[in-house]
Design a protein around this motif. Sequence first.
Motif, PDB file in Angstrom:
ATOM      1  N   ALA A 258       0.846  -1.196   0.000  1.00 35.21           N
ATOM      2  CA  ALA A 258       0.000   0.000   0.000  1.00 35.21           C
ATOM      3  C   ALA A 258       0.874   1.235   0.000  1.00 35.21           C
ATOM      4  N   ALA A 259       0.308   2.342  -0.466  1.00 37.24           N
ATOM      5  CA  ALA A 259       1.032   3.611  -0.500  1.00 37.24           C
ATOM      6  C   ALA A 259       0.093   4.744  -0.157  1.00 37.24           C
ATOM      7  N   ILE A 260       0.675   5.812   0.370  1.00 41.54           N
ATOM      8  CA  ILE A 260      -0.100   6.993   0.737  1.00 41.54           C
ATOM      9  C   ILE A 260       0.704   8.230   0.388  1.00 41.54           C
ATOM     10  N   SER A 261       0.004   9.245  -0.089  1.00 44.79           N
ATOM     11  CA  SER A 261       0.671  10.486  -0.447  1.00 44.79           C
ATOM     12  C   SER A 261       1.094  11.245   0.799  1.00 44.79           C
ATOM     13  N   ARG A 262       1.929  12.227   0.613  1.00 44.26           N
ATOM     14  CA  ARG A 262       2.447  12.967   1.765  1.00 44.26           C
ATOM     15  C   ARG A 262       1.341  13.732   2.482  1.00 44.26           C
ATOM     16  N   SER A 263       0.302  14.106   1.727  1.00 45.05           N
ATOM     17  CA  SER A 263      -0.813  14.839   2.316  1.00 45.05           C
ATOM     18  C   SER A 263      -1.877  13.922   2.898  1.00 45.05           C
ATOM     19  N   ALA A 264      -1.726  12.602   2.664  1.00 45.92           N
ATOM     20  CA  ALA A 264      -2.713  11.583   3.048  1.00 45.92           C
ATOM     21  C   ALA A 264      -3.981  11.680   2.210  1.00 45.92           C
ATOM     22  N   GLY A 265      -3.980  12.493   1.168  1.00 43.85           N
ATOM     23  CA  GLY A 265      -5.171  12.622   0.356  1.00 43.85           C
ATOM     24  C   GLY A 265      -5.351  11.518  -0.666  1.00 43.85           C
ATOM     25  N   SER A 266      -4.280  10.796  -0.957  1.00 41.73           N
ATOM     26  CA  SER A 266      -4.346   9.714  -1.949  1.00 41.73           C
ATOM     27  C   SER A 266      -3.756   8.452  -1.363  1.00 41.73           C
ATOM     28  N   THR A 267      -4.407   7.334  -1.657  1.00 44.19           N
ATOM     29  CA  THR A 267      -3.896   6.030  -1.252  1.00 44.19           C
ATOM     30  C   THR A 267      -3.991   5.070  -2.427  1.00 44.19           C
ATOM     31  N   TYR A 268      -3.208   4.007  -2.356  1.00 44.26           N
ATOM     32  CA  TYR A 268      -3.205   3.005  -3.421  1.00 44.26           C
ATOM     33  C   TYR A 268      -2.849   1.671  -2.789  1.00 44.26           C
ATOM     34  N   TYR A 269      -3.537   0.598  -3.238  1.00 40.06           N
ATOM     35  CA  TYR A 269      -3.349  -0.710  -2.650  1.00 40.06           C
ATOM     36  C   TYR A 269      -3.093  -1.769  -3.714  1.00 40.06           C
ATOM     37  N   ALA A 270      -2.329  -2.761  -3.333  1.00 40.95           N
ATOM     38  CA  ALA A 270      -2.245  -3.960  -4.155  1.00 40.95           C
ATOM     39  C   ALA A 270      -3.615  -4.636  -4.130  1.00 40.95           C
ATOM     40  N   ASP A 271      -3.954  -5.277  -5.213  1.00 47.34           N
ATOM     41  CA  ASP A 271      -5.302  -5.841  -5.349  1.00 47.34           C
ATOM     42  C   ASP A 271      -5.660  -6.794  -4.201  1.00 47.34           C
ATOM     43  N   SER A 272      -4.713  -7.598  -3.782  1.00 51.55           N
ATOM     44  CA  SER A 272      -5.024  -8.610  -2.766  1.00 51.55           C
ATOM     45  C   SER A 272      -5.232  -8.011  -1.374  1.00 51.55           C
ATOM     46  N   MET A 273      -4.892  -6.735  -1.205  1.00 49.05           N
ATOM     47  CA  MET A 273      -5.036  -6.070   0.084  1.00 49.05           C
ATOM     48  C   MET A 273      -6.274  -5.173   0.150  1.00 49.05           C
ATOM     49  N   LYS A 274      -6.855  -4.886  -0.986  1.00 51.75           N
ATOM     50  CA  LYS A 274      -8.000  -3.982  -0.998  1.00 51.75           C
ATOM     51  C   LYS A 274      -9.135  -4.534  -0.143  1.00 51.75           C
ATOM     52  N   GLY A 275      -9.680  -3.673   0.689  1.00 49.35           N
ATOM     53  CA  GLY A 275     -10.779  -4.081   1.550  1.00 49.35           C
ATOM     54  C   GLY A 275     -10.346  -4.720   2.848  1.00 49.35           C
ATOM     55  N   ARG A 276      -9.084  -5.128   2.952  1.00 43.40           N
ATOM     56  CA  ARG A 276      -8.586  -5.744   4.182  1.00 43.40           C
ATOM     57  C   ARG A 276      -7.580  -4.847   4.898  1.00 43.40           C
ATOM     58  N   PHE A 277      -6.753  -4.159   4.125  1.00 49.22           N
ATOM     59  CA  PHE A 277      -5.702  -3.316   4.690  1.00 49.22           C
ATOM     60  C   PHE A 277      -6.050  -1.849   4.478  1.00 49.22           C
ATOM     61  N   THR A 278      -5.649  -1.020   5.425  1.00 51.71           N
ATOM     62  CA  THR A 278      -5.832   0.418   5.312  1.00 51.71           C
ATOM     63  C   THR A 278      -4.543   1.117   5.695  1.00 51.71           C
ATOM     64  N   ILE A 279      -4.060   1.951   4.803  1.00 53.17           N
ATOM     65  CA  ILE A 279      -2.862   2.740   5.089  1.00 53.17           C
ATOM     66  C   ILE A 279      -3.300   4.124   5.551  1.00 53.17           C
ATOM     67  N   SER A 280      -2.599   4.656   6.515  1.00 58.67           N
ATOM     68  CA  SER A 280      -2.916   5.992   7.018  1.00 58.67           C
ATOM     69  C   SER A 280      -1.634   6.629   7.551  1.00 58.67           C
TER      70      SER A 280
END
Length: 126
Positions: free
Chosen positions: A48-70
């Motif tokens: 997973a990745a998150i922008s410096r402002s926390a306004g954008s996030t991106y996940y690997a497909d297998s993590m979507k819905g299970r993992f949350t980056i913050s």
Amino acid sequence: VQLQASGGGLVQAGGSLRLSCAASGSTFSSYAMGWFRQAPGKERDFVAAISRSAGSTYYADSMKGRFTISRDNSKGTGYLHMNSLKPEDTAVYYCAARHSTWGGAVYYTDNEYNYWGQGTQVTVSS
């Protein structure tokens, strides 16, 4: 920037963990952040990745819905909340950071990151 990952451990399948990545030595809000993992005998994979402002996030497909980056820039800390863990999630988890000019940019390949934490082991038992 120096990164210190923590929060790993042993958990049963279906359980949850929260990983933390504490940054020091520089202004954390200037850096985009990501999490990667590496299982024994396998290559390091993007999580997973998150922008410096926390306004954008991106996940690997297998993590979507299970993992949350913050992240909490006021504390200089990033997080990876992991739910519904599976045995195949067992790996060493690494946090990474890179200086980012654009506040909304996210990065999902390991060669885009300059700074790495030491890794924290996550083991999910069946």
